[in-house]
Each structure stands twice: as C-alpha cells, then as structure tokens.
Design an enzyme around this catalytic site. Structure first.
Site, short mmCIF file in Angstrom:
data_model
loop_
_atom_site.label_atom_id
_atom_site.label_comp_id
_atom_site.label_asym_id
_atom_site.label_seq_id
_atom_site.Cartn_x
_atom_site.Cartn_y
_atom_site.Cartn_z
N HIS A 272 -3.54 -3.85 6.61
CA HIS A 272 -2.74 -5.07 6.50
C HIS A 272 -1.78 -5.12 7.68
O HIS A 272 -1.30 -4.10 8.15
CB HIS A 272 -1.95 -5.09 5.18
N ASP A 323 -7.66 -7.69 -1.26
CA ASP A 323 -9.08 -8.05 -1.34
C ASP A 323 -9.98 -6.95 -1.85
O ASP A 323 -11.13 -7.23 -2.24
CB ASP A 323 -9.57 -8.52 0.03
#
Ligand code: SDX
Length: 387
Positions: A272, A323
């Site tokens: 991320h 996700d």
C-alpha cells in the site's frame, strides 16, 4: 542565428518530480484519516473498527456526506430516499440486457452509470443540494446495474429492486434471485462499510479533479470507476482470486510466491502507498473470510491465503491490503470474480461523492506542474528533408 536548439530542462524551476504524487499533500479533507504507521483508518471522526462493529452502510454514507452520524429520523429518511431511487431507467435496463455478454463488468458499470446522467433532470445542475440528490441516486442505483448485468449475461430475468431492505440485502436479492440470510446480509454490509472511503486514493483523486473544473458529478463518478478498475487499485481483488484459482490443489504456495517475487512480480492484494503495517480493513475481511471458508468448505483457499500472507511478510515485510481477503469473502459468497471490483465501486461511490461535494464547497482548479524533459526551439525541417 537560431536560438540554441536545446535549452537545459527546467530543473532550476522544478528540481524534483514526486512520481505518482507520492507524499504530496494536495487537499485538506474531513472525510477520512489514515495513519499508515499505526494501521489506523478513521471516517469523519470514527475508527473503522467502531463502524464495522456498530454501524450500517447507509449510516456510514450519511457520516461521509455530512461529517456526523445521523439521528434515527435522519437515517430513516436517507433509507427511504435510497429505496425510492433504486429503480433504473428502462434504457439502462435495456443496455444491460443488450450489451455484449463478454463485456467487463466494471466497463458496463462505467457506461451505465454515465448513462444515468442522461435521465437525470438535475444532471447539469452543479449546486450542493442537487449534487447531494445525485449522490443518493448513484449510490442507490449502482447495485441494480451490477446485479442486472450479472443476471442478463446469465440469461436470467433482470429483477426489479426491492422496496424495502438494506442496500446489502437488496443487492444480494437482485443478484441471486432470492432473499439473503441474516449472515450474508451482515457480511455484505460490513464489506460496504469498510470499502466506502479511503483518503486520497487514485479514484477519489479523479473525482476531485473532475469536480475542480466545475464539471458534473456523473462525469466525476464515471472517471472514478475507470480509475478503480485498474489492478493496482480496486481491480486487485479480482486479480487475487484469479491467482488463487490457478493454483493446483497440491500447489507449493510458498515456492510459487517466492518464484513470483524472484521475477519481480507484484503479488496482488499486498502492499500500500500509505500503510506500513496491515491495512485495518484487512483484519475484518480476514475474520469473515475464515468464517465463510469454514462454512462453505473452502478452507484450502483460506489456508493458501494465510500461507501467502506469511511468505510476503517474511520475504518482503509487506502486509495484505483491503483487496486480499475480500477476494475470498466474495468468492465464498458465490459472487463471480469479475464482479468483485464492482462491489468495491458500489461502496466507494459514497466516498467519491463525499469528496466531490467537499471539493465543490471549497474549490480550486486542480492543475499541478510538470518537469519538461523534451528539447526546445528546434529548427523547422521540411518533410522532404527528413530521413
Ligand atoms: C487499493 O490508495 C488507496 O488507498 C487504495 C485503496 C483504497 O481503499 O482506495 O487502499 C485500495 O487500491 C489497495 C491496493 C490494491 N493494489 C494491489 O494490491 C496491487 C499490488 N500492490 C502494489 O502494486 C503496490 O503495493 C501498490 C500499488 C498498492 C502501492 O505501490 P507503491 O506505493 O507505488 O509502492 P511500490 O510499487 O513502489 O513498491 C515499493 C516496494 C517495491 O520494492 P522495490 O522494487 O523497491 O524492491 O515494495 C514492493 C515493490 O516491488 N512491493 C511489492 C508489492 N507492493 C510493493 N512487491 C510484491 N508484491 C506487491 N504487492
């Protein structure tokens, strides 16, 4: 005498390019706060854990639009408004029935959402109240678009939305043709809560950039859907599932991941731009993924997910993002893999519209600079003389 053909590039003016706007603080916003070191996500004052455990998607939508939780009367009103706006224009339903069955669902969602604007009398009215009503309309209608395309491509009847029930309940009903149980509704509602908003992610940036030119909110959300579609953003959840499904039953998952890393491949669902520890949303999704896997006899998929999580932590010090486990949650619910990102979108439309409303309320055209790296003042060469 011709000017010097090649001036030096403007490094004196623009000494550093922040590729991907990495680290650039481009906006102030009250919609959410992310502490990447602590792994903390706050929506307008409330920790995501608090909201996932106590709230509903509709209550979170109100929170994002108004920066406060609703009273009971306000929430009832919002629920009534959302239910009243669920129906789709006939032309949009016909589009869902007649477009290519092989079309990518996120492309269909992008097209159909844009088409909604054609039938909205307020589409070009760029005022706060009208933009709020359009935010409700898109939030209310996107589930019907997604479920409608899924059933149309399966050759099944496109079901009209229910006139009662939560967004999660109605979506699962329109998708599956039967009313969901309490557990399925709760899982979907929590997924919608934790996907709703996440600071200056790429698709939210798109929504604000479109807003900043004083364009309309349908254009902004259409662009945001296009951005979310990418595998580096919301498209990662489907990519995670495709990765898991291509593994043989006796796969050596650890060796497979290490091979991918050795080839400098990215493992979808990990990493991320902001988090330096596990994404707090992943914790809720991992818990639900495990529970659903146990209930649906899909423990192999879940066990592989845990093995991948361990390898990525050990090899790269990288944690799952939102996700990774959402893939197993949706798959365990029987949802088609290529619909996963659409579910992300039907939640994030609340964040995208909240940021649009905020940008419109304190707007400045978004127009950064660039470092020019080309040549300057080249002499003209007639085409006959070019080789
Ligand atoms: C979402 O922005 C948001 O908030 C997005 C989101 C939201 O709610 O809106 O949180 C939702 O989009 C989550 C991210 C979903 N995307 C993926 O899962 C795709 C895989 N992830 C990577 O592509 C990557 O982690 C990004 C795109 C998410 C972030 O990339 P950055 O910040 O540009 O970091 P990077 O690619 O420069 O990586 C830094 C290092 C690199 O190592 P080196 O080359 O320096 O040795 O970490 C490595 C990368 O190779 N790395 C990975 C990796 N992610 C980073 N290596 C393997 N697999 C990965 N997934």
């Amino acid at each position: 005498m011709t000017k010097k053909a090649v001036d030096t590039i403007d490094t004196d003016k623009y000494p550093h390019v922040n590729k991907g706007l990495d680290g650039i603080v481009a906006f102030s916003s009250s919609k959410s706060a992310i502490d990447g070191d602590k792994g903390e996500l706050i929506y307008a004052g409330y920790n995501i854990d608090t909201l996932a455990e106590n709230s509903t998607f509709e209550e979170v939508a109100f929170l994002l639009w108004f920066d406060r939780l609703p009273t009971r009367k306000e929430l009832d009103e919002l629920n009534d408004q959302l239910v009243a706006e669920r129906h789709l224009p006939d032309t949009v339903v016909n589009y869902l029935k007649n477009t290519s069955k092989d079309a990518e669902p996120m492309s269909v969602l992008r097209t159909a959402t844009s088409m909604l604007g054609d039938f909205d009398e307020e589409a070009e009215i760029n005022e706060p109240e009208a933009n709020f009503r359009k935010s409700i309309r898109m939030t209310a209608k996107m589930p019907a678009i997604i479920a409608g395309f899924q059933r149309a491509r399966d050759g099944k009847e496109v079901l009209a939305p229910l006139k009662e029930g939560s967004t999660a309940y109605d979506f699962l009903y329109m998708l599956n043709g039967e009313r969901p149980g309490e557990k399925a509704e709760k899982v979907m509602d929590i997924c919608l809560i934790i996907h709703a908003e996440h600071g200056m992610n790429a698709s939210t940036f798109v929504s604000r950039a479109v807003c900043s030119t004083q364009s309309d909110i349908y254009s902004a959300i259409t662009g945001a859907i296009g951005s979310l579609k990418g595998p580096l953003h919301g498209g990662a959840n489907a990519a995670v599932m495709n990765m898991l499904l291509q593994l043989d039953d006796d796969a050596d998952v650890e060796a497979y991941i290490k091979e991918q890393l050795a080839e400098r491949k990215k493992i979808m669902g990990f990493g991320h731009r902001v988090y330096r520890t596990i994404d707090p949303r992943a914790k809720h999704l991992q818990k639900m993924a495990k529970e659903l896997a146990e209930e649906t006899d899909m423990m192999t998929l879940y066990n592989w997910s845990e093995q991948i999580q361990s390898v990525m932590k050990n090899e790269k010090g990288i944690d799952p993002n939102v996700d990774f486990f959402s893939a197993t949650v949706y798959y365990s619910m029987g949802i088609k893999t290529d619909l996963f990102t659409c579910i992300f979108a039907m939640s994030r439309v609340t964040g995208w519209t909240a940021h649009f409303l905020e940008q419109a309320g304190n707007n400045r055209l978004i127009r950064p600079r660039q470092l020019y790296t080309g040549k300057k003042n080249l002499p003209w060469v007639p085409i006959e003389e070019r080789s």
